[in-house]
Design a protein around this motif. Structure first.
Motif, mmCIF file in Angstrom:
data_model
loop_
_atom_site.group_PDB
_atom_site.id
_atom_site.type_symbol
_atom_site.label_atom_id
_atom_site.label_comp_id
_atom_site.label_asym_id
_atom_site.label_seq_id
_atom_site.Cartn_x
_atom_site.Cartn_y
_atom_site.Cartn_z
ATOM 1 N N ARG A 1 0.823 -1.202 0.000
ATOM 2 C CA ARG A 1 0.000 0.000 0.000
ATOM 3 C C ARG A 1 0.863 1.261 0.000
ATOM 4 N N ASP A 2 1.929 1.276 0.791
ATOM 5 C CA ASP A 2 2.818 2.432 0.829
ATOM 6 C C ASP A 2 3.506 2.648 -0.513
ATOM 7 N N TRP A 3 3.954 1.563 -1.148
ATOM 8 C CA TRP A 3 4.587 1.679 -2.459
ATOM 9 C C TRP A 3 3.605 2.237 -3.481
ATOM 10 N N TYR A 4 2.383 1.724 -3.468
ATOM 11 C CA TYR A 4 1.375 2.171 -4.437
ATOM 12 C C TYR A 4 1.067 3.655 -4.255
ATOM 13 N N VAL A 5 0.930 4.103 -3.034
ATOM 14 C CA VAL A 5 0.622 5.508 -2.767
ATOM 15 C C VAL A 5 1.799 6.406 -3.158
ATOM 16 N N ARG A 6 3.030 5.944 -2.913
ATOM 17 C CA ARG A 6 4.198 6.740 -3.281
ATOM 18 C C ARG A 6 4.403 6.797 -4.786
ATOM 19 N N THR A 7 4.088 5.717 -5.485
ATOM 20 C CA THR A 7 4.394 5.630 -6.911
ATOM 21 C C THR A 7 3.321 6.263 -7.782
ATOM 22 N N PHE A 8 2.070 6.060 -7.476
ATOM 23 C CA PHE A 8 0.975 6.551 -8.310
ATOM 24 C C PHE A 8 0.076 7.458 -7.492
ATOM 25 N N THR A 9 -0.201 8.636 -8.033
ATOM 26 C CA THR A 9 -1.080 9.564 -7.317
ATOM 27 C C THR A 9 -2.534 9.172 -7.451
ATOM 28 N N SER A 10 -2.864 8.500 -8.550
ATOM 29 C CA SER A 10 -4.251 8.103 -8.769
ATOM 30 C C SER A 10 -4.284 6.829 -9.608
ATOM 31 N N PHE A 11 -5.466 6.282 -9.728
ATOM 32 C CA PHE A 11 -5.655 5.095 -10.554
ATOM 33 C C PHE A 11 -5.391 5.413 -12.021
ATOM 34 N N ASP A 12 -5.728 6.626 -12.435
ATOM 35 C CA ASP A 12 -5.486 7.034 -13.828
ATOM 36 C C ASP A 12 -3.998 7.075 -14.147
ATOM 37 N N GLU A 13 -3.190 7.484 -13.199
ATOM 38 C CA GLU A 13 -1.744 7.492 -13.429
ATOM 39 C C GLU A 13 -1.214 6.074 -13.599
ATOM 40 N N LEU A 14 -1.730 5.136 -12.829
ATOM 41 C CA LEU A 14 -1.361 3.731 -13.007
ATOM 42 C C LEU A 14 -1.776 3.263 -14.393
ATOM 43 N N ARG A 15 -2.967 3.602 -14.794
ATOM 44 C CA ARG A 15 -3.471 3.179 -16.103
ATOM 45 C C ARG A 15 -2.632 3.747 -17.238
ATOM 46 N N GLN A 16 -2.154 4.986 -17.093
ATOM 47 C CA GLN A 16 -1.334 5.600 -18.128
ATOM 48 C C GLN A 16 0.060 4.984 -18.195
ATOM 49 N N SER A 17 0.548 4.432 -17.115
ATOM 50 C CA SER A 17 1.896 3.877 -17.102
ATOM 51 C C SER A 17 1.954 2.439 -17.634
ATOM 52 N N VAL A 18 0.819 1.848 -17.899
ATOM 53 C CA VAL A 18 0.751 0.450 -18.325
ATOM 54 C C VAL A 18 0.501 0.386 -19.836
ATOM 55 N N ASP A 19 1.151 -0.585 -20.490
ATOM 56 C CA ASP A 19 0.862 -0.852 -21.899
ATOM 57 C C ASP A 19 -0.494 -1.546 -21.980
ATOM 58 N N VAL A 20 -1.464 -0.837 -22.516
ATOM 59 C CA VAL A 20 -2.842 -1.324 -22.497
ATOM 60 C C VAL A 20 -3.067 -2.449 -23.501
ATOM 61 N N LEU A 21 -2.539 -2.314 -24.711
ATOM 62 C CA LEU A 21 -2.833 -3.298 -25.765
ATOM 63 C C LEU A 21 -2.366 -4.712 -25.432
ATOM 64 N N PRO A 22 -1.121 -4.914 -24.964
ATOM 65 C CA PRO A 22 -0.742 -6.292 -24.619
ATOM 66 C C PRO A 22 -1.574 -6.877 -23.471
ATOM 67 N N LEU A 23 -1.880 -6.042 -22.478
ATOM 68 C CA LEU A 23 -2.704 -6.544 -21.374
ATOM 69 C C LEU A 23 -4.112 -6.891 -21.830
ATOM 70 N N ARG A 24 -4.665 -6.073 -22.699
ATOM 71 C CA ARG A 24 -6.011 -6.348 -23.210
ATOM 72 C C ARG A 24 -6.018 -7.644 -24.021
ATOM 73 N N ARG A 25 -4.949 -7.849 -24.814
ATOM 74 C CA ARG A 25 -4.853 -9.067 -25.624
ATOM 75 C C ARG A 25 -4.746 -10.293 -24.717
ATOM 76 N N ILE A 26 -3.928 -10.207 -23.675
ATOM 77 C CA ILE A 26 -3.791 -11.328 -22.736
ATOM 78 C C ILE A 26 -5.110 -11.585 -22.026
ATOM 79 N N ARG A 27 -5.784 -10.515 -21.624
ATOM 80 C CA ARG A 27 -7.071 -10.670 -20.934
ATOM 81 C C ARG A 27 -8.095 -11.347 -21.830
#
Length: 149
Positions: free
Chosen positions: A92-118
């Motif tokens: 929890r501490d790492w997540y709060v320090r690294t990402f200010t919001s859920f949107d920032e996490l979403r922007q830092s992730v490659d969406v297309l490969p994850l969507r394909r795997i999902r």
């Protein structure tokens, strides 16, 4: 950003520092590291004390099976809860320090490969792939991100 022991340096409503003390403007005393370590030490102390009682009872010959069983449960569960709390707190501490919001996490992730795997292999495999990239990311946040893609 400089870190200082004993006071937090709040920026934008976030507390990057986990050394908070009672009376800080951005958190209560429970957010500080001393609470996490104090809780762990207390739980380990209970477990060691229970183990000592088991040894004492066994040495004196007063062998009450119910009490021994309850003490053994304390010996096993107290350290487990303490370490589980510490691991979750670290995530929890790492997540709060690294990402200010859920949107920032979403922007830092490659969406297309994850969507394909999902879509091809399922949500669990996509969460596993995301956890490979961000090992300290809480599973609930990873699942929420994979489902929202």
């Amino acid at each position: 950003m400089a870190r200082s022991r004993g006071r937090s340096l709040c920026a934008g409503g976030r507390c990057p520092d986990t050394y908070l003390i009672r009376g800080d403007s951005c958190g209560s005393w429970r957010e500080g590291r001393f609470f996490m370590y104090g809780l762990r030490v207390a739980l380990w102390g209970v477990a060691i004390g229970a183990f000592g009682l088991i040894l004492t009872m066994n040495g004196t010959g007063s062998f009450d099976q119910v009490l021994i069983f309850l003490l053994l449960v304390l010996v096993v569960l107290c350290p487990a809860f303490g370490e589980l709390y510490a691991a979750r707190r670290k995530q929890r501490d790492w997540y709060v320090r690294t990402f200010t919001s859920f949107d920032e996490l979403r922007q830092s992730v490659d969406v297309l490969p994850l969507r394909r795997i999902r879509d091809c292999e399922g949500v669990a495999e996509a969460v596993h792939e995301l956890k490979k990239r961000y090992p300290l990311l809480p599973v609930a946040e990873a699942a929420k991100l994979v489902r929202s893609l």
